[in-house]
Design an enzyme around this catalytic site. Structure first.
Site, mmCIF file in Angstrom:
data_model
loop_
_atom_site.group_PDB
_atom_site.id
_atom_site.type_symbol
_atom_site.label_atom_id
_atom_site.label_comp_id
_atom_site.label_asym_id
_atom_site.label_seq_id
_atom_site.Cartn_x
_atom_site.Cartn_y
_atom_site.Cartn_z
ATOM 1 N N ASN A 128 0.876 -1.176 0.000
ATOM 2 C CA ASN A 128 0.000 0.000 0.000
ATOM 3 C C ASN A 128 0.909 1.221 0.000
ATOM 4 O O ASN A 128 1.496 1.554 1.026
ATOM 5 C CB ASN A 128 -0.893 -0.038 1.251
ATOM 6 C CG ASN A 128 -1.697 1.238 1.428
ATOM 7 O OD1 ASN A 128 -1.823 2.029 0.494
ATOM 8 N ND2 ASN A 128 -2.229 1.446 2.628
ATOM 9 N N GLU A 177 -5.685 -4.499 10.519
ATOM 10 C CA GLU A 177 -4.644 -3.498 10.728
ATOM 11 C C GLU A 177 -4.932 -2.703 12.001
ATOM 12 O O GLU A 177 -5.718 -1.754 11.980
ATOM 13 C CB GLU A 177 -4.598 -2.531 9.547
ATOM 14 C CG GLU A 177 -4.254 -3.203 8.232
ATOM 15 C CD GLU A 177 -3.629 -2.213 7.253
ATOM 16 O OE1 GLU A 177 -2.546 -2.503 6.774
ATOM 17 O OE2 GLU A 177 -4.235 -1.153 7.006
ATOM 18 N N GLY A 192 2.435 2.450 10.611
ATOM 19 C CA GLY A 192 3.422 3.509 10.406
ATOM 20 C C GLY A 192 4.110 3.960 11.684
ATOM 21 O O GLY A 192 4.774 4.987 11.701
ATOM 22 N N LYS A 197 0.118 4.250 -0.254
ATOM 23 C CA LYS A 197 -0.496 5.467 0.297
ATOM 24 C C LYS A 197 -0.223 6.634 -0.655
ATOM 25 O O LYS A 197 -0.228 6.445 -1.864
ATOM 26 C CB LYS A 197 0.034 5.734 1.706
ATOM 27 C CG LYS A 197 -0.085 4.492 2.588
ATOM 28 C CD LYS A 197 0.118 4.737 4.030
ATOM 29 C CE LYS A 197 -0.077 3.412 4.761
ATOM 30 N NZ LYS A 197 -0.086 3.553 6.196
ATOM 31 N N SER A 231 3.258 -2.006 10.215
ATOM 32 C CA SER A 231 4.716 -2.099 10.415
ATOM 33 C C SER A 231 5.298 -3.466 10.063
ATOM 34 O O SER A 231 6.222 -3.933 10.726
ATOM 35 C CB SER A 231 5.088 -1.682 11.845
ATOM 36 O OG SER A 231 4.693 -0.341 12.082
ATOM 37 N N GLU A 282 -6.902 5.095 7.639
ATOM 38 C CA GLU A 282 -6.636 6.513 7.332
ATOM 39 C C GLU A 282 -7.827 7.138 6.630
ATOM 40 O O GLU A 282 -8.122 8.324 6.807
ATOM 41 C CB GLU A 282 -5.344 6.619 6.493
ATOM 42 C CG GLU A 282 -4.122 6.361 7.369
ATOM 43 C CD GLU A 282 -2.941 5.714 6.653
ATOM 44 O OE1 GLU A 282 -2.885 5.729 5.416
ATOM 45 O OE2 GLU A 282 -2.063 5.184 7.369
ATOM 46 N N HIS A 322 -9.671 1.634 4.667
ATOM 47 C CA HIS A 322 -8.396 1.780 5.389
ATOM 48 C C HIS A 322 -8.599 2.742 6.561
ATOM 49 O O HIS A 322 -9.352 3.709 6.451
ATOM 50 C CB HIS A 322 -7.315 2.305 4.431
ATOM 51 C CG HIS A 322 -5.945 2.247 5.043
ATOM 52 N ND1 HIS A 322 -5.500 3.185 5.942
ATOM 53 C CD2 HIS A 322 -4.957 1.333 4.925
ATOM 54 C CE1 HIS A 322 -4.277 2.846 6.339
ATOM 55 N NE2 HIS A 322 -3.925 1.718 5.729
HETATM 56 P P1 PGA Z 1 2.708 0.362 7.543
HETATM 57 O O1 PGA Z 1 1.263 0.610 6.902
HETATM 58 O O2 PGA Z 1 3.217 -0.955 7.006
HETATM 59 O O3 PGA Z 1 3.536 1.527 7.063
HETATM 60 O O4 PGA Z 1 2.536 0.334 9.019
HETATM 61 C C1 PGA Z 1 0.344 -0.437 6.738
HETATM 62 C C2 PGA Z 1 -0.941 0.084 6.131
HETATM 63 O O5 PGA Z 1 -1.418 1.144 6.534
HETATM 64 O O6 PGA Z 1 -1.536 -0.561 5.243
#
Ligand code: PGA
Length: 248
Positions: A9, A166, A172, A11, A212, A96, A94
């Site tokens: 992903n 998640e 992140g 983003k 992560s 976010e 997601h």
């Molecule tokens: P990350 O993000 O691996 O940077 O923690 C995962 C995601 O939001 O899909």
């Protein structure tokens, strides 16, 4: 038999030139693996990536879609448009998008239904935030998200949905859920799907962990019995790191 599926992903990262550089490097490295993979990129690069990955098994995903096919919805992109450019996957719900763009269980459900009417595979994200985890509400929260997302979706369609667990506190932040915490929730999700759709759908549905994931922790996470894949943010921006995760 569930085939492992590891998706990146991106983003809101990368320029077009950076996407090209990644694709060239990744195509070279990806040869010879049977793990399913996809890169979920910003809309503007989807056609570019489809072309760059043509003739390979590397799939392309979007990070959102709107449920109406067309209309006065300035700034939105419809599932129909994604179908038109040949997108294979679409991330829905997601955290976010839930946090910054008002995504709700109801809009997630509408988007899933529209995707399932066509051929694009949805990747449905669920997960609790830190406050909810501290109050030990994570199972209630995820259950609600699942019930809302799957409302009025039939078993044969439900089975096509990939679920990504998640935990928001692990996205992140460098703070990964322990493999056992991730496994416990993925098992809970599989049981919730069994309660909704029965054993066969629960056995077949693919559940990813995200938050992560990096080369150093991918093996332990992927070895858990109820975790069939990963949704990888930061570490998917680098072709070598992402390939190391796929080679877990
Ligand atoms: P990350 O993000 O691996 O940077 O923690 C995962 C995601 O939001 O899909």
């Amino acid at each position: 038999m569930r085939v492992p599926f590891i998706a990146g992903n991106w983003k809101m990262f990368k320029t077009g030139q950076e996407a090209v550089t990644f694709a060239e490097e990744f195509k070279e490295k990806y040869k010879g693996t049977d793990i399913k993979t996809a890169i979920c990129a910003p809309y503007v690069y989807l056609s570019l990536l489809k072309n760059l990955f043509s003739g390979t098994n590397i799939k392309v995903g979007a990070q959102n879609a709107f449920y109406e096919d067309e209309g006065a919805y300035t700034g939105e992109v419809s599932v129909k448009m994604l179908e038109d450019v040949g997108v294979d996957y679409c991330v829905i719900g997601h955290s976010e998008r839930r946090q910054y763009f008002g995504e709700t269980n109801e809009s997630v459900n509408k988007k899933l239904k529209r995707l399932l009417a066509g051929a694009i595979t949805p990747i449905l994200c669920v997960g609790e935030n830190l406050e909810q985890r501290e109050k030990e509400e994570q199972y209630l929260v995820v259950r609600d998200q699942l019930v809302g997302a799957f409302a009025k979706i039939e078993a044969e369609d439900a089975q096509r949905i990939v679920i990504a667990y998640e935990p928001v506190w692990a996205i992140g932040t460098g703070k990964t859920a322990t493999p056992q915490q991730a496994e416990d929730m993925c098992e809970f999700i599989r049981n919730a799907i069994e309660a909704l759709y029965g054993e066969q759908v629960a056995d077949e549905i693919v559940i990813q962990y995200g938050g992560s994931v990096k080369p150093a922790n991918a093996t332990e996470i992927m070895n858990m019995p109820n975790i069939d894949g990963a949704l990888v943010g930061g570490a998917s921006l680098n072709a070598s790191d992402f390939m190391e995760i796929i080679d877990f």
